[in-house]
Design a protein around this motif. Sequence first.
Motif, PDB file in Angstrom:
ATOM      1  N   GLU A   1       0.749  -1.348   0.001  1.00  0.00           N
ATOM      2  CA  GLU A   1       0.073  -0.070  -0.223  1.00  0.00           C
ATOM      3  C   GLU A   1       1.130   1.317   0.249  1.00  0.00           C
ATOM      4  OE1 GLU A   1      -3.351   0.249  -0.382  1.00  0.00           O
ATOM      5  OE2 GLU A   1      -3.810  -2.459   0.230  1.00  0.00           O
ATOM      6  N   VAL A   2       0.709   2.455  -0.768  1.00  0.00           N
ATOM      7  CA  VAL A   2       1.552   3.972  -0.903  1.00  0.00           C
ATOM      8  C   VAL A   2       1.754   4.094   0.532  1.00  0.00           C
ATOM      9  CG1 VAL A   2      -0.108   5.624  -1.491  1.00  0.00           C
ATOM     10  CG2 VAL A   2       1.921   5.668  -2.480  1.00  0.00           C
ATOM     11  N   GLU A   3       0.750   3.757   1.243  1.00  0.00           N
ATOM     12  CA  GLU A   3       0.187   5.232   2.711  1.00  0.00           C
ATOM     13  C   GLU A   3       1.354   4.059   3.224  1.00  0.00           C
ATOM     14  OE1 GLU A   3      -1.144   7.659   4.017  1.00  0.00           O
ATOM     15  OE2 GLU A   3      -1.807   7.453   1.978  1.00  0.00           O
ATOM     16  N   GLU A   4       2.186   2.442   3.234  1.00  0.00           N
ATOM     17  CA  GLU A   4       2.497   2.250   3.342  1.00  0.00           C
ATOM     18  C   GLU A   4       3.927   3.141   3.433  1.00  0.00           C
ATOM     19  OE1 GLU A   4       4.883  -2.712   5.100  1.00  0.00           O
ATOM     20  OE2 GLU A   4       2.822  -1.859   3.849  1.00  0.00           O
ATOM     21  N   VAL A   5       4.501   2.266   2.366  1.00  0.00           N
ATOM     22  CA  VAL A   5       5.447   3.309   1.520  1.00  0.00           C
ATOM     23  C   VAL A   5       6.071   5.198   2.006  1.00  0.00           C
ATOM     24  CG1 VAL A   5       6.596   4.317  -0.185  1.00  0.00           C
ATOM     25  CG2 VAL A   5       5.336   2.102  -0.515  1.00  0.00           C
ATOM     26  N   PHE A   6       4.908   5.546   2.185  1.00  0.00           N
ATOM     27  CA  PHE A   6       4.818   6.782   2.959  1.00  0.00           C
ATOM     28  C   PHE A   6       5.697   7.279   4.271  1.00  0.00           C
ATOM     29  CE2 PHE A   6       1.185   8.439  -0.414  1.00  0.00           C
ATOM     30  CZ  PHE A   6       2.654   9.015  -1.099  1.00  0.00           C
ATOM     31  N   ALA A   7       4.540   5.874   5.783  1.00  0.00           N
ATOM     32  CA  ALA A   7       5.044   5.758   6.551  1.00  0.00           C
ATOM     33  C   ALA A   7       5.973   5.205   6.455  1.00  0.00           C
ATOM     34  CB  ALA A   7       3.799   4.802   7.583  1.00  0.00           C
ATOM     35  N   ARG A   8       6.461   4.491   6.575  1.00  0.00           N
ATOM     36  CA  ARG A   8       8.148   4.375   6.674  1.00  0.00           C
ATOM     37  C   ARG A   8       9.595   5.200   5.979  1.00  0.00           C
ATOM     38  NH1 ARG A   8       8.667  -1.094   7.135  1.00  0.00           N
ATOM     39  NH2 ARG A   8       6.853  -2.426   6.634  1.00  0.00           N
ATOM     40  N   LEU A   9       9.348   5.896   4.707  1.00  0.00           N
ATOM     41  CA  LEU A   9      10.003   7.161   4.236  1.00  0.00           C
ATOM     42  C   LEU A   9       9.772   8.549   5.303  1.00  0.00           C
ATOM     43  CD1 LEU A   9       8.866   7.429   0.589  1.00  0.00           C
ATOM     44  CD2 LEU A   9      11.269   6.603   1.186  1.00  0.00           C
ATOM     45  N   ARG A  10       8.701   8.586   5.494  1.00  0.00           N
ATOM     46  CA  ARG A  10       8.060   9.502   6.812  1.00  0.00           C
ATOM     47  C   ARG A  10       9.112   8.591   8.324  1.00  0.00           C
ATOM     48  NH1 ARG A  10       2.973   9.856   5.766  1.00  0.00           N
ATOM     49  NH2 ARG A  10       2.657   8.121   7.345  1.00  0.00           N
ATOM     50  N   ALA A  11       9.862   7.841   8.377  1.00  0.00           N
ATOM     51  CA  ALA A  11      10.138   7.267   9.709  1.00  0.00           C
ATOM     52  C   ALA A  11      11.940   7.194   9.514  1.00  0.00           C
ATOM     53  CB  ALA A  11      10.068   5.808   9.825  1.00  0.00           C
ATOM     54  N   LEU A  12      12.435   6.837   8.118  1.00  0.00           N
ATOM     55  CA  LEU A  12      13.466   7.525   8.107  1.00  0.00           C
ATOM     56  C   LEU A  12      14.062   8.572   8.237  1.00  0.00           C
ATOM     57  CD1 LEU A  12      13.595   4.762   4.545  1.00  0.00           C
ATOM     58  CD2 LEU A  12      14.599   4.345   7.322  1.00  0.00           C
ATOM     59  N   LEU A  13      13.100   9.503   6.954  1.00  0.00           N
ATOM     60  CA  LEU A  13      13.469  10.623   7.421  1.00  0.00           C
ATOM     61  C   LEU A  13      13.971  11.670   8.764  1.00  0.00           C
ATOM     62  CD1 LEU A  13      11.595  11.627   3.888  1.00  0.00           C
ATOM     63  CD2 LEU A  13      13.901  11.948   4.386  1.00  0.00           C
ATOM     64  N   ARG A  14      12.979  11.214   9.552  1.00  0.00           N
ATOM     65  CA  ARG A  14      12.505  11.497  10.817  1.00  0.00           C
ATOM     66  C   ARG A  14      13.836  11.740  11.871  1.00  0.00           C
ATOM     67  NH1 ARG A  14       7.348  10.373  11.822  1.00  0.00           N
ATOM     68  NH2 ARG A  14       7.660   8.343  12.158  1.00  0.00           N
ATOM     69  N   ARG A  15      14.015   9.611  11.817  1.00  0.00           N
ATOM     70  CA  ARG A  15      15.745   9.597  12.250  1.00  0.00           C
ATOM     71  C   ARG A  15      16.297  10.392  11.628  1.00  0.00           C
ATOM     72  NH1 ARG A  15      13.998   4.030  10.476  1.00  0.00           N
ATOM     73  NH2 ARG A  15      16.133   3.352  10.504  1.00  0.00           N
ATOM     74  N   THR A  16      16.916  10.927  10.596  1.00  0.00           N
ATOM     75  CA  THR A  16      17.835  11.378   9.674  1.00  0.00           C
ATOM     76  C   THR A  16      18.456  13.189  10.385  1.00  0.00           C
ATOM     77  OG1 THR A  16      17.072  11.691   7.687  1.00  0.00           O
ATOM     78  CG2 THR A  16      18.196  10.083   7.592  1.00  0.00           C
ATOM     79  N   THR A  17      16.793  13.473  10.976  1.00  0.00           N
ATOM     80  CA  THR A  17      17.013  15.255  11.472  1.00  0.00           C
ATOM     81  C   THR A  17      17.640  15.130  12.854  1.00  0.00           C
ATOM     82  OG1 THR A  17      14.981  15.095  10.071  1.00  0.00           O
ATOM     83  CG2 THR A  17      15.243  16.785  11.861  1.00  0.00           C
ATOM     84  N   PRO A  18      18.236  15.841  13.187  1.00  0.00           N
ATOM     85  CA  PRO A  18      19.112  16.206  14.959  1.00  0.00           C
ATOM     86  C   PRO A  18      18.211  16.721  15.517  1.00  0.00           C
ATOM     87  CG  PRO A  18      21.064  16.950  12.681  1.00  0.00           C
ATOM     88  CD  PRO A  18      18.773  16.578  12.396  1.00  0.00           C
ATOM     89  N   ASP A  19      18.449  15.963  16.692  1.00  0.00           N
ATOM     90  CA  ASP A  19      17.330  16.665  17.659  1.00  0.00           C
ATOM     91  C   ASP A  19      17.568  17.751  18.098  1.00  0.00           C
ATOM     92  OD1 ASP A  19      15.295  14.108  18.238  1.00  0.00           O
ATOM     93  OD2 ASP A  19      16.362  13.334  19.474  1.00  0.00           O
ATOM     94  N   PRO A  20      16.702  18.488  18.453  1.00  0.00           N
ATOM     95  CA  PRO A  20      17.433  20.687  18.758  1.00  0.00           C
ATOM     96  C   PRO A  20      17.704  19.952  19.896  1.00  0.00           C
ATOM     97  CG  PRO A  20      14.730  20.039  17.983  1.00  0.00           C
ATOM     98  CD  PRO A  20      14.929  18.222  18.197  1.00  0.00           C
ATOM     99  N   ALA A  21      19.372  20.964  19.996  1.00  0.00           N
ATOM    100  CA  ALA A  21      19.977  20.547  21.477  1.00  0.00           C
ATOM    101  C   ALA A  21      19.383  21.293  21.852  1.00  0.00           C
ATOM    102  CB  ALA A  21      21.281  21.417  20.570  1.00  0.00           C
TER     103      ALA A  21
END
Length: 251
Positions: A106-126
């Motif tokens: 399902e394309v929604e699953e692809v979107f969800a996994r992409l969002r998760a990967l991108l969140r994990r590459t965004t540094p947490d605010p210091a």
Amino acid sequence: MTHSVLLAEDDRPIRTALERALTLEGYQVTAVADGIQALAAAHRERPDVILLDVMMPGIDGLQVCQVLRAEQDRTPILMLTARVETADRIAGLDAGADDYVVKPFEVEEVFARLRALLRRTTPDPAGTAGPGPGADGAGGPEEADEARLADSGVVEAADLRIDGPSRRAWRGERELELTRTEFELLELLARNAGIVLDHSTIYDRIWGYDFGPGSKNLAVYVGYLRRKVDVPGSRPLIHTVRGVGYVLRED
């Protein structure tokens, strides 16, 4: 923020449909049809995330992934695969992929996994974390040591040592070679050592989406992580609590 996606898929209808869906979702998409084009585009475009089909002519998705990782390219990679056997999925993870989706999807699953990967590459605010135990001078040496470890991003559990900022982990003196997802799963378990984490909690914390009771995604990752952490001759640390989830503890 607009994220860029490199989509490599040799099946034209799937490629066209995904490109359209990703574009409508707000991504900037570069779509290619084979592994050679995928490598060239990865070098040229420097995308935020790569969506990579396993079965492609010439250079397949696994080889593309291996080449990028050998070049120290840490761009998150989501594999698309029609192979449903666990061994085939493990091959993708071993090549350096961060996650995978099994066709048909399902394309929604692809979107969800992409969002998760991108969140994990965004540094947490210091500076978002509050003062740890002992920050006001109270507490004994043990609490102060724990506070210093927490402040440094280091987690210790049993004979595991995990350095969050450098994304490195050791069991005893042995450094563990982990993919991004394996590292985050191990860190989550270690930070909650002794606590049983249910499937839904782990899915939400690692992938940002619960893929339901029929998904084998988590079991595959836990099994592969065990192969690296609980090697023969060492005391098992990662345990299954049947029907509930997983826990890291030294029995």
